[in-house]
Motif scaffolding. Sequence first.
Motif, PDB file in Angstrom:
ATOM      1  N   SER B 105       5.370  -4.551  -1.873  1.00 36.17           N
ATOM      2  CA  SER B 105       3.961  -4.204  -2.039  1.00 36.17           C
ATOM      3  C   SER B 105       3.063  -5.032  -1.137  1.00 36.17           C
ATOM      4  CB  SER B 105       3.513  -4.446  -3.483  1.00 36.17           C
ATOM      5  OG  SER B 105       4.121  -3.547  -4.359  1.00 36.17           O
ATOM      6  N   ASP B 106       3.553  -6.210  -0.742  1.00 33.22           N
ATOM      7  CA  ASP B 106       2.707  -7.149  -0.010  1.00 33.22           C
ATOM      8  C   ASP B 106       2.653  -6.819   1.472  1.00 33.22           C
ATOM      9  OD1 ASP B 106       4.093  -9.271  -2.309  1.00 33.22           O
ATOM     10  OD2 ASP B 106       1.918  -9.109  -2.120  1.00 33.22           O
ATOM     11  N   GLY B 107       1.440  -6.743   1.991  1.00 31.86           N
ATOM     12  CA  GLY B 107       1.273  -6.513   3.425  1.00 31.86           C
ATOM     13  C   GLY B 107       1.858  -5.196   3.887  1.00 31.86           C
ATOM     14  N   GLY B 108       2.053  -4.261   2.985  1.00 34.72           N
ATOM     15  CA  GLY B 108       2.632  -2.972   3.369  1.00 34.72           C
ATOM     16  C   GLY B 108       4.063  -3.070   3.842  1.00 34.72           C
ATOM     17  N   LEU B 109       4.762  -4.124   3.436  1.00 26.75           N
ATOM     18  CA  LEU B 109       6.121  -4.345   3.933  1.00 26.75           C
ATOM     19  C   LEU B 109       7.022  -3.131   3.704  1.00 26.75           C
ATOM     20  CD1 LEU B 109       8.495  -6.053   4.986  1.00 26.75           C
ATOM     21  CD2 LEU B 109       8.658  -7.090   2.725  1.00 26.75           C
ATOM     22  N   LEU B 110       7.088  -2.670   2.446  1.00 25.29           N
ATOM     23  CA  LEU B 110       7.948  -1.529   2.125  1.00 25.29           C
ATOM     24  C   LEU B 110       7.098  -0.448   1.479  1.00 25.29           C
ATOM     25  CD1 LEU B 110      10.984  -3.442   0.559  1.00 25.29           C
ATOM     26  CD2 LEU B 110      10.863  -2.464   2.847  1.00 25.29           C
ATOM     27  N   GLN B 111       6.925   0.632   2.191  1.00 25.08           N
ATOM     28  CA  GLN B 111       6.113   1.733   1.663  1.00 25.08           C
ATOM     29  C   GLN B 111       7.032   2.869   1.248  1.00 25.08           C
ATOM     30  OE1 GLN B 111       2.958   2.264   4.772  1.00 25.08           O
ATOM     31  NE2 GLN B 111       3.762   0.249   5.293  1.00 25.08           N
ATOM     32  N   GLY B 112       6.832   3.341   0.054  1.00 22.01           N
ATOM     33  CA  GLY B 112       7.756   4.325  -0.460  1.00 22.01           C
ATOM     34  C   GLY B 112       7.070   5.559  -0.979  1.00 22.01           C
ATOM     35  N   LYS B 113       7.900   6.526  -1.270  1.00 18.64           N
ATOM     36  CA  LYS B 113       7.412   7.773  -1.855  1.00 18.64           C
ATOM     37  C   LYS B 113       8.041   7.905  -3.232  1.00 18.64           C
ATOM     38  CE  LYS B 113       7.104  12.711  -0.785  1.00 18.64           C
ATOM     39  NZ  LYS B 113       5.681  12.836  -1.139  1.00 18.64           N
ATOM     40  N   ARG B 114       7.168   8.017  -4.193  1.00 21.73           N
ATOM     41  CA  ARG B 114       7.640   8.141  -5.567  1.00 21.73           C
ATOM     42  C   ARG B 114       8.353   9.477  -5.745  1.00 21.73           C
ATOM     43  NH1 ARG B 114       3.366   8.048 -10.497  1.00 21.73           N
ATOM     44  NH2 ARG B 114       4.820   8.656 -12.113  1.00 21.73           N
ATOM     45  N   GLN B 139      10.001   4.745   2.795  1.00 23.73           N
ATOM     46  CA  GLN B 139       9.703   5.662   3.901  1.00 23.73           C
ATOM     47  C   GLN B 139       9.363   4.883   5.178  1.00 23.73           C
ATOM     48  OE1 GLN B 139       9.102   9.389   3.331  1.00 23.73           O
ATOM     49  NE2 GLN B 139      10.475   8.776   1.713  1.00 23.73           N
ATOM     50  N   GLU B 140       8.757   3.721   5.000  1.00 25.36           N
ATOM     51  CA  GLU B 140       8.294   2.980   6.157  1.00 25.36           C
ATOM     52  C   GLU B 140       8.380   1.478   5.893  1.00 25.36           C
ATOM     53  OE1 GLU B 140       4.642   4.697   7.592  1.00 25.36           O
ATOM     54  OE2 GLU B 140       4.194   2.877   8.738  1.00 25.36           O
ATOM     55  N   VAL B 161      10.564  -4.200  -4.807  1.00 22.53           N
ATOM     56  CA  VAL B 161       9.458  -3.361  -5.276  1.00 22.53           C
ATOM     57  C   VAL B 161       8.790  -2.805  -4.030  1.00 22.53           C
ATOM     58  CG1 VAL B 161       7.267  -3.297  -6.542  1.00 22.53           C
ATOM     59  CG2 VAL B 161       9.079  -4.901  -7.244  1.00 22.53           C
ATOM     60  N   ALA B 162       8.589  -1.506  -3.992  1.00 22.68           N
ATOM     61  CA  ALA B 162       7.887  -0.912  -2.859  1.00 22.68           C
ATOM     62  C   ALA B 162       6.503  -0.472  -3.316  1.00 22.68           C
ATOM     63  CB  ALA B 162       8.667   0.278  -2.303  1.00 22.68           C
ATOM     64  N   ARG B 163       5.664  -0.173  -2.367  1.00 20.14           N
ATOM     65  CA  ARG B 163       4.328   0.328  -2.688  1.00 20.14           C
ATOM     66  C   ARG B 163       4.328   1.834  -2.515  1.00 20.14           C
ATOM     67  NH1 ARG B 163      -0.292  -1.052   1.393  1.00 20.14           N
ATOM     68  NH2 ARG B 163       0.416   0.892   2.301  1.00 20.14           N
ATOM     69  N   GLY B 164       3.960   2.537  -3.571  1.00 15.57           N
ATOM     70  CA  GLY B 164       3.900   3.985  -3.491  1.00 15.57           C
ATOM     71  C   GLY B 164       2.646   4.459  -2.790  1.00 15.57           C
ATOM     72  N   GLU B 165       2.571   5.749  -2.606  1.00 11.16           N
ATOM     73  CA  GLU B 165       1.450   6.331  -1.859  1.00 11.16           C
ATOM     74  C   GLU B 165       0.112   6.089  -2.539  1.00 11.16           C
ATOM     75  OE1 GLU B 165       3.252  10.182  -1.783  1.00 11.16           O
ATOM     76  OE2 GLU B 165       3.589  10.094   0.364  1.00 11.16           O
ATOM     77  N   ALA B 166       0.135   5.964  -3.861  1.00 12.11           N
ATOM     78  CA  ALA B 166      -1.094   5.692  -4.599  1.00 12.11           C
ATOM     79  C   ALA B 166      -1.220   4.196  -4.901  1.00 12.11           C
ATOM     80  CB  ALA B 166      -1.107   6.499  -5.898  1.00 12.11           C
ATOM     81  N   GLY B 167      -0.446   3.396  -4.210  1.00 10.70           N
ATOM     82  CA  GLY B 167      -0.490   1.952  -4.427  1.00 10.70           C
ATOM     83  C   GLY B 167       0.326   1.482  -5.610  1.00 10.70           C
ATOM     84  N   GLU B 168       1.029   2.386  -6.269  1.00  8.81           N
ATOM     85  CA  GLU B 168       1.769   2.016  -7.478  1.00  8.81           C
ATOM     86  C   GLU B 168       3.063   1.289  -7.110  1.00  8.81           C
ATOM     87  OE1 GLU B 168       1.634   4.852  -5.986  1.00  8.81           O
ATOM     88  OE2 GLU B 168       3.111   6.325  -6.639  1.00  8.81           O
ATOM     89  N   PRO B 169       3.549   0.418  -8.010  1.00 10.18           N
ATOM     90  CA  PRO B 169       4.804  -0.278  -7.731  1.00 10.18           C
ATOM     91  C   PRO B 169       5.971   0.670  -7.956  1.00 10.18           C
ATOM     92  CG  PRO B 169       4.024  -0.865  -9.921  1.00 10.18           C
ATOM     93  CD  PRO B 169       2.991   0.050  -9.334  1.00 10.18           C
ATOM     94  N   SER B 180      16.782  -1.522   3.983  1.00 13.66           N
ATOM     95  CA  SER B 180      15.505  -1.105   4.596  1.00 13.66           C
ATOM     96  C   SER B 180      14.885  -2.259   5.372  1.00 13.66           C
ATOM     97  CB  SER B 180      14.527  -0.628   3.524  1.00 13.66           C
ATOM     98  OG  SER B 180      14.985   0.528   2.878  1.00 13.66           O
ATOM     99  N   VAL B 181      14.886  -3.444   4.769  1.00 10.09           N
ATOM    100  CA  VAL B 181      14.328  -4.606   5.460  1.00 10.09           C
ATOM    101  C   VAL B 181      15.142  -4.904   6.717  1.00 10.09           C
ATOM    102  CG1 VAL B 181      13.990  -7.103   5.298  1.00 10.09           C
ATOM    103  CG2 VAL B 181      13.277  -5.631   3.408  1.00 10.09           C
ATOM    104  N   ALA B 182      16.459  -4.852   6.599  1.00 11.42           N
ATOM    105  CA  ALA B 182      17.311  -5.168   7.745  1.00 11.42           C
ATOM    106  C   ALA B 182      17.083  -4.181   8.885  1.00 11.42           C
ATOM    107  CB  ALA B 182      18.785  -5.171   7.320  1.00 11.42           C
TER     108      ALA B 182
END
Lengths: 57, 268
Positions: B105-114, B139-140, B161-169, B180-182
């Motif tokens: 969630s921090d700094g847009g590190l992992l952005q996901g789609k719920r 996703q990103e 924990v990823a950040r969803g499109e609506a900012g949700e965890p 994904s990080v790697a």
Amino acid sequence: MNTSCTECGAELAVPNDAIVGEIVSCKDCSTEYEVAEISNGNVLLKPAEQVGEDWGE
Amino acid sequence: MRVVVKIGGSLMKKEPPAGLIQDFARLAPEHQLILVHGGGDVVTDYATRLGKEQRFVVSPEGVRSRYTDKDTAEIYQMVMSGLLAKRLVQALGREGLRGVSISGSDGGLLQGKRKSKLVVVDERGRKVAIEGGYTGKVQEVDPTLLNVFLEKGYVPVISPVARGEAGEPLNIDGDRAASSVAAGTGADAVIFATNVDGLMLDGRLAERVSAAEASSRLSAVGYGMQKKVMAAVEAVEGGVDEAIICSGVRESPLSRALAHEGCTVITP
């Protein structure tokens, strides 16, 4: 409860104890459907969404 | 080398293994290291203590996962990003390393789609579509924040924990968070440290496996290893040179993994 596959026209048998949300597939062409509604012994199907893996920890 | 190390949930039930953290510290001067952690069992434990019994569902392909409704997502985030991440930061601190914990969630590190829907196999053995809950697919990846930490000599500790499109965890699997990080940060290797030596195939430790073969043998492995193998394959397909599954409780587990000793190495 029977209906027809909209892809290939084959008869699609839906179990009598099916529940809303259940996924059924056509035995002939494998198209999947989701049970959207059950009412008075009739079943309404909709195309099943394609859902991949990735469900979390 | 940039190496992502994923510490499995089996190693997170109490304090992280001292030997693993010490080995991590020995490698730190020579490599850019990033830590990702799991901890599903600890989440379950605390959820139960809070009166929220956890529900687990199985996909038609046999993948078992936690059903993450809203309450579960909150507990998940509390335990992962609060308790477990800080345990790791503190353990790193005892070895002289400056850890900093973040989640996707921090700094847009992992952005996901719920996921809007999940398909599970119910108690009747039939496939049923249910509400997706708070899980999703990455996703990103935005590595900016990680690069800032690494450049300044910090060790990033990442919770799954990823950040969803609506900012949700979103609960994202720890192994796949690591992959994904790697892949998203251009890592050279990802190590999945767990409580077994590696992938067992045909009764033996598979020491060197191609991604294709690993994928083809998924149905032959148990739940926990399935996700690791899937994640390892994704990492390799995403450009990581090698994905290693190893024991995190043996001596010098990470050094030996990088030397390909007694572990499973998955390559393109």
